[in-house]
Write an enzyme that holds these catalytic residues in place. Structure first.
Site, PDB file in Angstrom:
ATOM      1  CB  THR A  48     -35.736  10.360  33.427  1.00 11.39           C
ATOM      2  OG1 THR A  48     -34.877  11.503  33.590  1.00 11.39           O
ATOM      3  CG2 THR A  48     -36.338   9.980  34.762  1.00 11.39           C
ATOM      4  CB  CYS A  49     -38.191   7.025  30.011  1.00 18.69           C
ATOM      5  SG  CYS A  49     -39.102   8.575  30.071  1.00 18.69           S
TER       6      CYS A  49
END
EC number: 1.11.1.27
Length: 161
Positions: A48-49
């Site tokens: 996600t990052c």
């Protein structure tokens, strides 16, 4: 105690890779006399990052800066070498600052730490974004789920600026 809008950030030391090697950067140096957008991620290179949160800030960098922001920085509880590799791999080097909260001291001091040991990550930062003016938090957006970017992404920050 979790930091809130209106609170002054604590003075601590982070790490940042530069052309001259690994340097210490104090929060005072990072925030004093400036308007800074800081966003934090649970881990560099995590899905996600790397694929969602960071790209939004890179894509909207010019828009954010045009709204009177002096600097954009991303923080993670990773070492400075990992943050440097992430800056280069994401093509973010020189566009935003990649700062390492290597021992989680800053993250713990502002109450944004969480234990992700069950996912083999150990102590990490919650996912959040904030606007900081001269060391004081003026806006704070914390995600309820570390695997989502719902209110801490670039679009939310742009609306708040």
């Amino acid at each position: 105690m979790t930091i809130s809008a209106g609170d002054k950030l604590p003075e601590l030391t982070l790490k940042e890779a530069t052309a001259d090697g690994m340097n210490e950067v104090t929060t005072k140096d990072l925030f004093s006399g400036k308007k800074v957008v800081l966003f934090a991620v649970p881990g560099a290179f995590t899905p996600t990052c790397h694929l969602n949160h960071l790209p939004g800030y890179l894509e909207n960098r010019d828009t954010i800066l045009a709204k009177g922001v002096d600097e954009i920085a991303v923080l993670s509880v990773n070492d400075g070498f990992v943050m440097d590799a992430w800056a280069k791999a994401s093509n973010g080097a020189g566009k935003i600052r990649f700062v390492a909260d290597w021992d989680a001291a800053f993250t713990k001091a502002i109450g944004m730490d969480m234990d992700l040991s069950a996912g083999t990550l150990g102590v990490r930062s919650k996912r959040y974004s904030m606007i900081v003016e001269d060391g004081v938090v003026t806006s704070l957006n914390v995600e309820d789920n570390p695997g989502q970017v719902a209110n801490s992404g670039a679009a939310a920050i742009i609306e708040q600026l």
